[in-house]
Design an enzyme around this catalytic site. Structure first.
Site, short mmCIF file in Angstrom:
data_model
loop_
_atom_site.label_atom_id
_atom_site.label_comp_id
_atom_site.label_asym_id
_atom_site.label_seq_id
_atom_site.Cartn_x
_atom_site.Cartn_y
_atom_site.Cartn_z
N TYR A 22 -23.67 -33.29 -19.56
CA TYR A 22 -23.79 -34.54 -20.32
C TYR A 22 -22.91 -35.66 -19.80
O TYR A 22 -23.04 -36.80 -20.25
CB TYR A 22 -23.48 -34.27 -21.80
CG TYR A 22 -24.38 -33.22 -22.40
CD1 TYR A 22 -25.73 -33.48 -22.60
CD2 TYR A 22 -23.89 -31.97 -22.73
CE1 TYR A 22 -26.57 -32.51 -23.13
CE2 TYR A 22 -24.72 -30.99 -23.27
CZ TYR A 22 -26.06 -31.27 -23.46
OH TYR A 22 -26.89 -30.30 -23.97
N ASN A 73 -31.94 -39.63 -30.25
CA ASN A 73 -31.66 -38.44 -29.46
C ASN A 73 -31.51 -37.32 -30.47
O ASN A 73 -30.44 -37.14 -31.05
CB ASN A 73 -30.40 -38.59 -28.61
CG ASN A 73 -30.15 -37.37 -27.74
OD1 ASN A 73 -30.68 -36.30 -27.99
ND2 ASN A 73 -29.32 -37.55 -26.72
N HIS A 79 -36.32 -29.48 -30.21
CA HIS A 79 -37.16 -28.32 -29.93
C HIS A 79 -37.51 -27.51 -31.18
O HIS A 79 -38.28 -26.56 -31.10
CB HIS A 79 -36.44 -27.41 -28.93
CG HIS A 79 -35.68 -28.19 -27.90
ND1 HIS A 79 -36.30 -28.89 -26.89
CD2 HIS A 79 -34.35 -28.43 -27.76
CE1 HIS A 79 -35.39 -29.51 -26.16
NE2 HIS A 79 -34.20 -29.24 -26.67
N HIS A 99 -32.80 -38.44 -23.99
CA HIS A 99 -31.95 -37.27 -23.71
C HIS A 99 -31.12 -37.57 -22.47
O HIS A 99 -31.67 -38.04 -21.46
CB HIS A 99 -32.78 -36.02 -23.49
CG HIS A 99 -33.53 -35.59 -24.70
ND1 HIS A 99 -32.91 -34.93 -25.73
CD2 HIS A 99 -34.82 -35.78 -25.08
CE1 HIS A 99 -33.80 -34.71 -26.69
NE2 HIS A 99 -34.96 -35.23 -26.32
N LEU A 100 -29.83 -37.29 -22.54
CA LEU A 100 -28.95 -37.51 -21.40
C LEU A 100 -29.34 -36.64 -20.21
O LEU A 100 -29.39 -37.10 -19.08
CB LEU A 100 -27.50 -37.22 -21.80
CG LEU A 100 -26.91 -38.18 -22.84
CD1 LEU A 100 -25.67 -37.58 -23.47
CD2 LEU A 100 -26.60 -39.51 -22.20
N SER A 101 -29.62 -35.38 -20.48
CA SER A 101 -30.01 -34.44 -19.42
C SER A 101 -31.53 -34.38 -19.33
O SER A 101 -32.24 -34.81 -20.23
CB SER A 101 -29.45 -33.05 -19.71
OG SER A 101 -30.07 -32.49 -20.86
N ARG A 110 -35.82 -25.40 -23.94
CA ARG A 110 -35.59 -26.84 -24.08
C ARG A 110 -36.74 -27.68 -23.52
O ARG A 110 -36.73 -28.90 -23.65
CB ARG A 110 -34.30 -27.25 -23.38
CG ARG A 110 -33.06 -26.64 -23.98
CD ARG A 110 -31.82 -27.21 -23.29
NE ARG A 110 -30.64 -26.43 -23.57
CZ ARG A 110 -29.84 -26.59 -24.62
NH1 ARG A 110 -30.11 -27.52 -25.52
NH2 ARG A 110 -28.78 -25.83 -24.78
#
Length: 162
Positions: A22, A73, A79, A99-101, A110
């Site tokens: 992150y 977010n 999920h 989403h950061l990732s 995920r």
């Protein structure tokens, strides 16, 4: 115009937890950058973070009549939460999921977002810059909505004059 930014569980721990995924930036710093963008573009912005699904659902519902768009977010609830998905669908406001990732490159559980199908778009894997992209995207969406409403109002006025 007002944008509500809703942050899900554990995002209050940014800068502390799993920096390899992150990054080192804290949530407060991301919000500070978003606030700067909002001020430059004459937008009102409000931030909300909760680790509790019901509180997130409540805040989404409170956006009716209070906000023009939502940036969310949902974090781990992405999920699993049919409740958050249904709340977003119910309020019928332009919503962008961030989403950061890159959730599609991570663990298989995920990969699927229950939220994305009821959102105007999804931004993943861009780190904190993803929130900036969401602000740019939401600004565009809200401008298009305003232009459509203006055209509809003109068409109605013209029809009434006939």
């Amino acid at each position: 115009m007002k944008i509500v930014v809703i942050q899900g569980p554990n995002l209050n721990m940014l800068g502390i937890r799993e920096q390899n995924i992150y990054g080192p930036m804290k949530l407060e710093d991301i919000h500070k950058q978003m606030k700067g963008f909002a001020e430059q573009n004459k937008l009102e912005i409000e931030f909300f973070q909760s680790n509790l699904e019901g509180e997130i659902v409540d805040r989404i519902q409170e956006c009716i009549g209070d906000a023009d768009g939502i940036i969310i977010n949902p974090a781990a609830y992405t999920h699993t939460s049919i409740a958050i998905r249904d709340a977003i669908a119910a309020v019928q406001l332009p919503t962008l999921e961030v989403h950061l990732s890159n959730i599609h490159q991570r663990e298989e559980f995920r990969h699927k977002s229950l939220i994305a199908p009821v959102c105007a778009g999804q931004i993943v894997g861009m780190g904190p810059f993803g929130y900036h992209l969401a602000m740019v995207g939401m600004t565009q969406i809200l401008s298009e909505v305003a232009a459509m409403r203006e055209q509809q109002a003109k068409a109605q006025a013209a029809a009434q004059q006939k």
